[in-house]
Design a protein around this motif. Structure first.
Motif, PDB file in Angstrom:
ATOM      1  N   ASP A  20      -4.825   8.668   1.393  1.00 28.93           N
ATOM      2  CA  ASP A  20      -3.631   7.876   1.671  1.00 28.93           C
ATOM      3  C   ASP A  20      -3.980   6.458   2.099  1.00 28.93           C
ATOM      4  OD1 ASP A  20      -4.667   8.487   4.122  1.00 28.93           O
ATOM      5  OD2 ASP A  20      -2.787   9.132   5.000  1.00 28.93           O
ATOM      6  N   SER A  21      -4.853   5.813   1.345  1.00 26.72           N
ATOM      7  CA  SER A  21      -5.126   4.406   1.619  1.00 26.72           C
ATOM      8  C   SER A  21      -3.866   3.601   1.327  1.00 26.72           C
ATOM      9  CB  SER A  21      -6.284   3.916   0.756  1.00 26.72           C
ATOM     10  OG  SER A  21      -5.882   3.844  -0.597  1.00 26.72           O
ATOM     11  N   ALA A  22      -3.850   2.372   1.795  1.00 16.83           N
ATOM     12  CA  ALA A  22      -2.688   1.519   1.572  1.00 16.83           C
ATOM     13  C   ALA A  22      -2.389   1.374   0.086  1.00 16.83           C
ATOM     14  CB  ALA A  22      -2.911   0.154   2.214  1.00 16.83           C
ATOM     15  N   ALA A  23      -3.429   1.199  -0.711  1.00 15.86           N
ATOM     16  CA  ALA A  23      -3.224   1.022  -2.156  1.00 15.86           C
ATOM     17  C   ALA A  23      -2.633   2.272  -2.789  1.00 15.86           C
ATOM     18  CB  ALA A  23      -4.542   0.655  -2.832  1.00 15.86           C
ATOM     19  N   LYS A  24      -3.119   3.425  -2.401  1.00 16.77           N
ATOM     20  CA  LYS A  24      -2.610   4.673  -2.980  1.00 16.77           C
ATOM     21  C   LYS A  24      -1.183   4.952  -2.520  1.00 16.77           C
ATOM     22  CE  LYS A  24      -7.090   6.515  -3.901  1.00 16.77           C
ATOM     23  NZ  LYS A  24      -8.211   7.246  -3.423  1.00 16.77           N
ATOM     24  N   LEU A  25      -0.912   4.668  -1.254  1.00 15.90           N
ATOM     25  CA  LEU A  25       0.464   4.839  -0.777  1.00 15.90           C
ATOM     26  C   LEU A  25       1.407   3.899  -1.521  1.00 15.90           C
ATOM     27  CD1 LEU A  25      -0.030   5.222   3.073  1.00 15.90           C
ATOM     28  CD2 LEU A  25       0.871   6.939   1.504  1.00 15.90           C
ATOM     29  N   TYR A  26       0.954   2.675  -1.745  1.00 14.38           N
ATOM     30  CA  TYR A  26       1.789   1.720  -2.463  1.00 14.38           C
ATOM     31  C   TYR A  26       2.048   2.177  -3.894  1.00 14.38           C
ATOM     32  CZ  TYR A  26       3.821  -2.599  -4.096  1.00 14.38           C
ATOM     33  OH  TYR A  26       4.691  -3.519  -4.624  1.00 14.38           O
ATOM     34  N   GLU A  27       1.016   2.665  -4.561  1.00 14.05           N
ATOM     35  CA  GLU A  27       1.180   3.175  -5.921  1.00 14.05           C
ATOM     36  C   GLU A  27       2.177   4.326  -5.949  1.00 14.05           C
ATOM     37  OE1 GLU A  27      -2.510   4.236  -7.811  1.00 14.05           O
ATOM     38  OE2 GLU A  27      -3.455   2.377  -7.143  1.00 14.05           O
ATOM     39  N   THR A  28       2.081   5.210  -4.976  1.00  7.14           N
ATOM     40  CA  THR A  28       2.998   6.349  -4.920  1.00  7.14           C
ATOM     41  C   THR A  28       4.419   5.875  -4.655  1.00  7.14           C
ATOM     42  OG1 THR A  28       1.200   7.744  -4.105  1.00  7.14           O
ATOM     43  CG2 THR A  28       3.437   8.587  -3.840  1.00  7.14           C
ATOM     44  N   LEU A  49       3.336  -0.150   6.324  1.00  6.94           N
ATOM     45  CA  LEU A  49       3.491  -1.171   7.367  1.00  6.94           C
ATOM     46  C   LEU A  49       2.998  -0.679   8.717  1.00  6.94           C
ATOM     47  CD1 LEU A  49       6.985  -2.577   6.386  1.00  6.94           C
ATOM     48  CD2 LEU A  49       4.756  -3.670   6.077  1.00  6.94           C
ATOM     49  N   SER A  50       3.194   0.586   8.989  1.00  7.48           N
ATOM     50  CA  SER A  50       2.784   1.161  10.261  1.00  7.48           C
ATOM     51  C   SER A  50       1.278   1.383  10.342  1.00  7.48           C
ATOM     52  CB  SER A  50       3.524   2.489  10.464  1.00  7.48           C
ATOM     53  OG  SER A  50       3.031   3.165  11.592  1.00  7.48           O
ATOM     54  N   ARG A  51       0.720   1.971   9.296  1.00  2.00           N
ATOM     55  CA  ARG A  51      -0.689   2.363   9.326  1.00  2.00           C
ATOM     56  C   ARG A  51      -1.657   1.276   8.873  1.00  2.00           C
ATOM     57  NH1 ARG A  51      -1.334   8.116   6.642  1.00  2.00           N
ATOM     58  NH2 ARG A  51      -3.404   7.830   7.521  1.00  2.00           N
ATOM     59  N   TYR A  52      -1.189   0.386   8.009  1.00  2.00           N
ATOM     60  CA  TYR A  52      -2.068  -0.628   7.423  1.00  2.00           C
ATOM     61  C   TYR A  52      -1.415  -2.018   7.480  1.00  2.00           C
ATOM     62  CZ  TYR A  52      -3.962   3.673   5.398  1.00  2.00           C
ATOM     63  OH  TYR A  52      -4.472   4.932   5.213  1.00  2.00           O
ATOM     64  N   PRO A  53      -1.049  -2.495   8.667  1.00  2.00           N
ATOM     65  CA  PRO A  53      -0.304  -3.759   8.756  1.00  2.00           C
ATOM     66  C   PRO A  53      -1.063  -4.979   8.241  1.00  2.00           C
ATOM     67  CG  PRO A  53      -1.041  -3.049  10.925  1.00  2.00           C
ATOM     68  CD  PRO A  53      -1.336  -1.929   9.975  1.00  2.00           C
ATOM     69  N   GLU A  54      -2.388  -4.922   8.202  1.00  6.65           N
ATOM     70  CA  GLU A  54      -3.186  -6.061   7.745  1.00  6.65           C
ATOM     71  C   GLU A  54      -3.571  -5.976   6.267  1.00  6.65           C
ATOM     72  OE1 GLU A  54      -3.562  -8.653   9.756  1.00  6.65           O
ATOM     73  OE2 GLU A  54      -2.459  -7.516  11.264  1.00  6.65           O
ATOM     74  N   ALA A  55      -3.258  -4.878   5.620  1.00 13.16           N
ATOM     75  CA  ALA A  55      -3.620  -4.698   4.206  1.00 13.16           C
ATOM     76  C   ALA A  55      -2.749  -5.590   3.320  1.00 13.16           C
ATOM     77  CB  ALA A  55      -3.446  -3.241   3.795  1.00 13.16           C
ATOM     78  N   PRO A  56      -3.287  -6.028   2.195  1.00 18.17           N
ATOM     79  CA  PRO A  56      -2.479  -6.836   1.261  1.00 18.17           C
ATOM     80  C   PRO A  56      -1.209  -6.101   0.821  1.00 18.17           C
ATOM     81  CG  PRO A  56      -4.791  -6.828   0.593  1.00 18.17           C
ATOM     82  CD  PRO A  56      -4.655  -5.845   1.718  1.00 18.17           C
ATOM     83  N   GLU A  57      -1.287  -4.784   0.747  1.00 17.56           N
ATOM     84  CA  GLU A  57      -0.118  -3.997   0.327  1.00 17.56           C
ATOM     85  C   GLU A  57       1.013  -4.047   1.352  1.00 17.56           C
ATOM     86  OE1 GLU A  57      -3.649  -2.633  -1.843  1.00 17.56           O
ATOM     87  OE2 GLU A  57      -3.267  -2.877   0.289  1.00 17.56           O
TER      88      GLU A  57
END
Length: 71
Positions: A20-28, A49-57
């Motif tokens: 469940d990386s940010a990229a995979k969550l975004y794809e889903t 937004l909660s788990r990966y607030p600094e990720a590009p996603e």
């Protein structure tokens, strides 16, 4: 219709099994949006937004949430 639903479920399970990386969550979330399951897509965007607030996603997730919520 059944084949499409079955394929969607299989893809979702495959993505879920990959982590469940940010990229995979975004794809889903994008996939859920394409399937018109906006409630689940919104939930996934919020999770990003909660788990990966600094990720590009996170920026993309915020934009999609605003679009889905009509802000």
């Amino acid at each position: 219709m059944f084949k499409r639903t079955l394929a969607a479920a299989a893809l979702f399970l495959l993505l879920a099994a990959c982590g469940d990386s940010a990229a995979k969550l975004y794809e889903t979330a994008q996939f859920e949006e394409m399937q018109r399951n906006t409630e689940h897509a919104s939930k996934l965007y919020r999770e990003i937004l909660s788990r990966y607030p600094e990720a590009p996603e996170a920026r993309l997730a915020r934009e999609r949430l605003e679009a889905l919520e009509g802000k």
